[in-house]
Design a protein around this motif. Structure first.
Motif, PDB file in Angstrom:
ATOM      1  N   VAL A   1     -63.878   4.575  -0.111  1.00  0.00           N
ATOM      2  CA  VAL A   1     -63.430   5.942  -0.432  1.00  0.00           C
ATOM      3  C   VAL A   1     -61.939   6.159  -0.168  1.00  0.00           C
ATOM      4  N   ALA A   2     -61.287   5.233   0.533  1.00  0.00           N
ATOM      5  CA  ALA A   2     -59.885   5.433   0.913  1.00  0.00           C
ATOM      6  C   ALA A   2     -58.983   5.611  -0.308  1.00  0.00           C
ATOM      7  N   GLY A   3     -59.180   4.774  -1.322  1.00  0.00           N
ATOM      8  CA  GLY A   3     -58.349   4.863  -2.522  1.00  0.00           C
ATOM      9  C   GLY A   3     -58.537   6.166  -3.265  1.00  0.00           C
ATOM     10  N   SER A   4     -59.774   6.637  -3.345  1.00  0.00           N
ATOM     11  CA  SER A   4     -60.052   7.901  -4.036  1.00  0.00           C
ATOM     12  C   SER A   4     -59.478   9.085  -3.272  1.00  0.00           C
ATOM     13  N   ILE A   5     -59.468   8.995  -1.944  1.00  0.00           N
ATOM     14  CA  ILE A   5     -58.886  10.071  -1.131  1.00  0.00           C
ATOM     15  C   ILE A   5     -57.400  10.223  -1.438  1.00  0.00           C
ATOM     16  N   ILE A   6     -56.665   9.114  -1.414  1.00  0.00           N
ATOM     17  CA  ILE A   6     -55.225   9.215  -1.656  1.00  0.00           C
ATOM     18  C   ILE A   6     -54.949   9.592  -3.107  1.00  0.00           C
ATOM     19  N   SER A   7     -55.835   9.189  -4.028  1.00  0.00           N
ATOM     20  CA  SER A   7     -55.672   9.576  -5.426  1.00  0.00           C
ATOM     21  C   SER A   7     -55.800  11.085  -5.599  1.00  0.00           C
ATOM     22  N   LEU A   8     -56.786  11.668  -4.927  1.00  0.00           N
ATOM     23  CA  LEU A   8     -56.959  13.123  -4.998  1.00  0.00           C
ATOM     24  C   LEU A   8     -55.796  13.848  -4.333  1.00  0.00           C
ATOM     25  N   ILE A   9     -55.285  13.296  -3.238  1.00  0.00           N
ATOM     26  CA  ILE A   9     -54.112  13.889  -2.594  1.00  0.00           C
ATOM     27  C   ILE A   9     -52.933  13.887  -3.566  1.00  0.00           C
ATOM     28  N   MET A  10     -52.727  12.773  -4.266  1.00  0.00           N
ATOM     29  CA  MET A  10     -51.653  12.695  -5.258  1.00  0.00           C
ATOM     30  C   MET A  10     -51.859  13.712  -6.374  1.00  0.00           C
ATOM     31  N   THR A  11     -53.119  13.915  -6.759  1.00  0.00           N
ATOM     32  CA  THR A  11     -53.418  14.905  -7.791  1.00  0.00           C
ATOM     33  C   THR A  11     -53.076  16.310  -7.306  1.00  0.00           C
ATOM     34  N   PHE A  12     -53.386  16.596  -6.050  1.00  0.00           N
ATOM     35  CA  PHE A  12     -53.070  17.917  -5.495  1.00  0.00           C
ATOM     36  C   PHE A  12     -51.565  18.147  -5.393  1.00  0.00           C
ATOM     37  N   THR A  13     -50.774  17.079  -5.333  1.00  0.00           N
ATOM     38  CA  THR A  13     -49.317  17.275  -5.306  1.00  0.00           C
ATOM     39  C   THR A  13     -48.839  17.955  -6.581  1.00  0.00           C
ATOM     40  N   THR A  14     -49.508  17.682  -7.708  1.00  0.00           N
ATOM     41  CA  THR A  14     -49.109  18.315  -8.962  1.00  0.00           C
ATOM     42  C   THR A  14     -49.489  19.794  -8.993  1.00  0.00           C
TER      43      THR A  14
ATOM     44  N   LEU B   1     -65.459  12.991   0.550  1.00  0.00           N
ATOM     45  CA  LEU B   1     -64.918  11.639   0.747  1.00  0.00           C
ATOM     46  C   LEU B   1     -64.319  11.483   2.137  1.00  0.00           C
ATOM     47  N   ILE B   2     -63.678  12.542   2.652  1.00  0.00           N
ATOM     48  CA  ILE B   2     -63.128  12.503   4.016  1.00  0.00           C
ATOM     49  C   ILE B   2     -64.250  12.308   5.028  1.00  0.00           C
ATOM     50  N   VAL B   3     -65.389  12.991   4.816  1.00  0.00           N
ATOM     51  CA  VAL B   3     -66.536  12.852   5.722  1.00  0.00           C
ATOM     52  C   VAL B   3     -67.065  11.415   5.690  1.00  0.00           C
ATOM     53  N   ILE B   4     -67.174  10.835   4.484  1.00  0.00           N
ATOM     54  CA  ILE B   4     -67.641   9.452   4.365  1.00  0.00           C
ATOM     55  C   ILE B   4     -66.675   8.508   5.075  1.00  0.00           C
ATOM     56  N   PHE B   5     -65.388   8.754   4.887  1.00  0.00           N
ATOM     57  CA  PHE B   5     -64.376   7.940   5.576  1.00  0.00           C
ATOM     58  C   PHE B   5     -64.530   8.061   7.089  1.00  0.00           C
ATOM     59  N   LEU B   6     -64.755   9.276   7.564  1.00  0.00           N
ATOM     60  CA  LEU B   6     -64.943   9.509   9.003  1.00  0.00           C
ATOM     61  C   LEU B   6     -66.132   8.713   9.525  1.00  0.00           C
ATOM     62  N   ILE B   7     -67.222   8.706   8.761  1.00  0.00           N
ATOM     63  CA  ILE B   7     -68.411   7.944   9.163  1.00  0.00           C
ATOM     64  C   ILE B   7     -68.089   6.452   9.244  1.00  0.00           C
ATOM     65  N   GLY B   8     -67.427   5.931   8.198  1.00  0.00           N
ATOM     66  CA  GLY B   8     -67.089   4.508   8.181  1.00  0.00           C
ATOM     67  C   GLY B   8     -66.180   4.120   9.325  1.00  0.00           C
TER      68      GLY B   8
ATOM     69  N   VAL C   1     -58.463   7.426  15.491  1.00  0.00           N
ATOM     70  CA  VAL C   1     -58.323   7.730  14.060  1.00  0.00           C
ATOM     71  C   VAL C   1     -59.384   8.749  13.639  1.00  0.00           C
ATOM     72  N   SER C   2     -60.585   8.652  14.209  1.00  0.00           N
ATOM     73  CA  SER C   2     -61.645   9.614  13.893  1.00  0.00           C
ATOM     74  C   SER C   2     -61.249  11.030  14.320  1.00  0.00           C
ATOM     75  N   VAL C   3     -60.630  11.137  15.497  1.00  0.00           N
ATOM     76  CA  VAL C   3     -60.166  12.453  15.975  1.00  0.00           C
ATOM     77  C   VAL C   3     -59.121  13.020  15.012  1.00  0.00           C
ATOM     78  N   ILE C   4     -58.188  12.173  14.590  1.00  0.00           N
ATOM     79  CA  ILE C   4     -57.169  12.601  13.622  1.00  0.00           C
ATOM     80  C   ILE C   4     -57.832  13.050  12.325  1.00  0.00           C
ATOM     81  N   THR C   5     -58.858  12.315  11.884  1.00  0.00           N
ATOM     82  CA  THR C   5     -59.565  12.645  10.647  1.00  0.00           C
ATOM     83  C   THR C   5     -60.228  14.011  10.732  1.00  0.00           C
ATOM     84  N   ILE C   6     -60.847  14.319  11.865  1.00  0.00           N
ATOM     85  CA  ILE C   6     -61.505  15.622  12.051  1.00  0.00           C
ATOM     86  C   ILE C   6     -60.467  16.753  11.987  1.00  0.00           C
ATOM     87  N   ILE C   7     -59.328  16.541  12.622  1.00  0.00           N
ATOM     88  CA  ILE C   7     -58.263  17.545  12.592  1.00  0.00           C
ATOM     89  C   ILE C   7     -57.767  17.756  11.155  1.00  0.00           C
TER      90      ILE C   7
END
Length: 395
Positions: free
Chosen positions: A107-120, A77-84, A166-172
């Motif tokens: 994909v932005a909403g699913s990315i943050i949802s997975l991040i929230m899941t990883f917090t648990t 999803l991060i890769v798809i976001f980077l492309i967009g 933002v793309s550079v930040i995404t790659i990092i």
């Protein structure tokens, strides 16, 4: 520095990255419109379309990808976001810009949802509320720091470079996630019907309606924050960025305060803040008669209007983890999904009211949403008391 702290920093950076991508367009509307030879109103629709696609696509992607590894899914999803996001920088006309924004939003909403899941997974139970509040703070930091930087880049160089930054930040961030994320997380898989069973629980569906009306409460006036500061209160355009910066700082403080509430009383401590919202929103038309009183009310509202964020997110996560483990990722997405729907409701309401009753009185619509929110938080606390979330041992 401990691995947990590094993971927490990366999670906040993900929210910052997503916030910059979503909010930055507002600051560079005129530049994009000029280069793509379209009206500012047309570019403005990109904001509405982004929020709508974000809200609609998130549950579908979340449910359909739940059977796959969360680690791999997040990276894809991060890769798809980077492309967009990168395509936005290369857009040559309005329709290519629209397509790129749809790709990123999907994909932005699913990315943050997975991040929230990883917090648990990565945070000890007693630190979850704090981490969740910091993730929310990442979006506020994006609005306070990222958006002005994007606007400066656009003004001095080109709006395209703002997206490329933002793309550079995404790659990092992608590299940091590969390094720091747990690669094998225990997951409970379920059918689509099984995952959706979560939504039948009154502790959940009352909660998501609460999120919607809370967002509508905020955006019922915040949609017009610039004209409220300039036209209604008479502040100069030169001072606008400073005032918005101060409001943004208040939002960051609010996120940290929200985490403290989640760690202590949680949702039980929220009704008094909704009462305060109602009082302030009813008084705002009168307060706008002077700069001092008007700005004071707006700053206090910035502190308290979305304090429910961390408590409700922790409530969704805990309820799913203990009773609907197959729906954990879906539960983590509910807050962002319905907050975006609430943004649309609040902004649409304010647009109608500004013509009907005038700019200075639009907060009365927000007050109505706040009354509905107060009713819902009381109902939600009663539902939780009637069926408490099953407790598990501390970890």
């Amino acid at each position: 520095m401990s691995k947990y702290r590094l993971q927490a920093i990366v999670f906040v950076l993900v929210a910052f990255m997503l916030g910059c991508n979503e909010f930055m367009v507002v600051g560079i509307l005129s530049d994009i419109a000029s280069h793509l030879h379209v009206s500012i109103a047309s570019v403005g629709y990109l904001v509405t379309i982004f929020a709508t696609v974000y809200a609609v696509s998130t549950p579908f992607i979340t449910i359909l990808t739940s059977k796959y590894s969360r680690y791999k899914t997040l990276l894809v999803l991060i890769v798809i976001f980077l492309i967009g996001n990168t395509l936005s920088g290369f857009a040559t006309n309005y329709w290519s810009m629209l397509l790129s924004r749809v790709i990123a939003a999907s994909v932005a909403g699913s990315i943050i949802s997975l991040i929230m899941t990883f917090t648990t997974t990565v945070a000890p139970r007693q630190k979850r509320a704090s981490l969740v509040s910091w993730v929310f703070a990442g979006f506020s930091i994006a609005s306070v720091i990222g958006v002005p930087i994007g606007t400066t880049i656009s003004t001095n160089y080109s709006w395209r470079y703002a997206f490329f930054a933002v793309s550079v930040i995404t790659i990092i961030i992608f590299g940091l996630l590969v390094w720091l994320l747990p690669k094998h997380v225990e997951q409970v898989q379920g059918s689509i019907k099984g995952q959706l069973s979560l939504l039948k629980d009154p502790r959940i569906y009352i909660g998501i309606i609460l999120v919607l009306f809370t967002a509508a409460t905020m955006y019922g006036y915040y949609t017009y924050i610039r004209p409220l500061l300039t036209t209604a209160l008479g502040f100069s355009n030169a001072s606008l960025n400073i005032l918005l910066f101060v409001i943004g700082i208040m939002s960051i403080i609010s996120n940290r305060w929200s985490g403290r509430i989640a760690e202590n009383k949680g949702l039980r401590g929220m009704p008094k803040y909704y009462v305060a919202d109602i009082i302030l929103l009813v008084l705002l038309p009168l307060a706008l008669s002077t700069k001092v009183s008007g700005l004071a009310v707006l700053l206090i509202l910035s502190l308290i209007v979305t304090l429910v964020n961390a408590p409700i997110q922790i409530h969704f996560l805990n309820t799913a983890e203990r009773e609907y483990p197959q729906s954990l990722v879906l539960a983590s997405s509910l807050n962002s999904i319905f907050f975006n729907f609430g943004i649309s409701l609040g902004s649409a309401t304010s647009s109608v009211l500004v013509s009907a009753i005038g700019l200075k009185n639009i907060s009365l619509g927000s007050a109505v949403f706040a009354v509905l929110s107060l009713t819902l938080i009381v109902a939600l606390n009663r539902a939780i008391k009637a069926k408490p979330v099953r407790r598990v041992s501390q970890s």
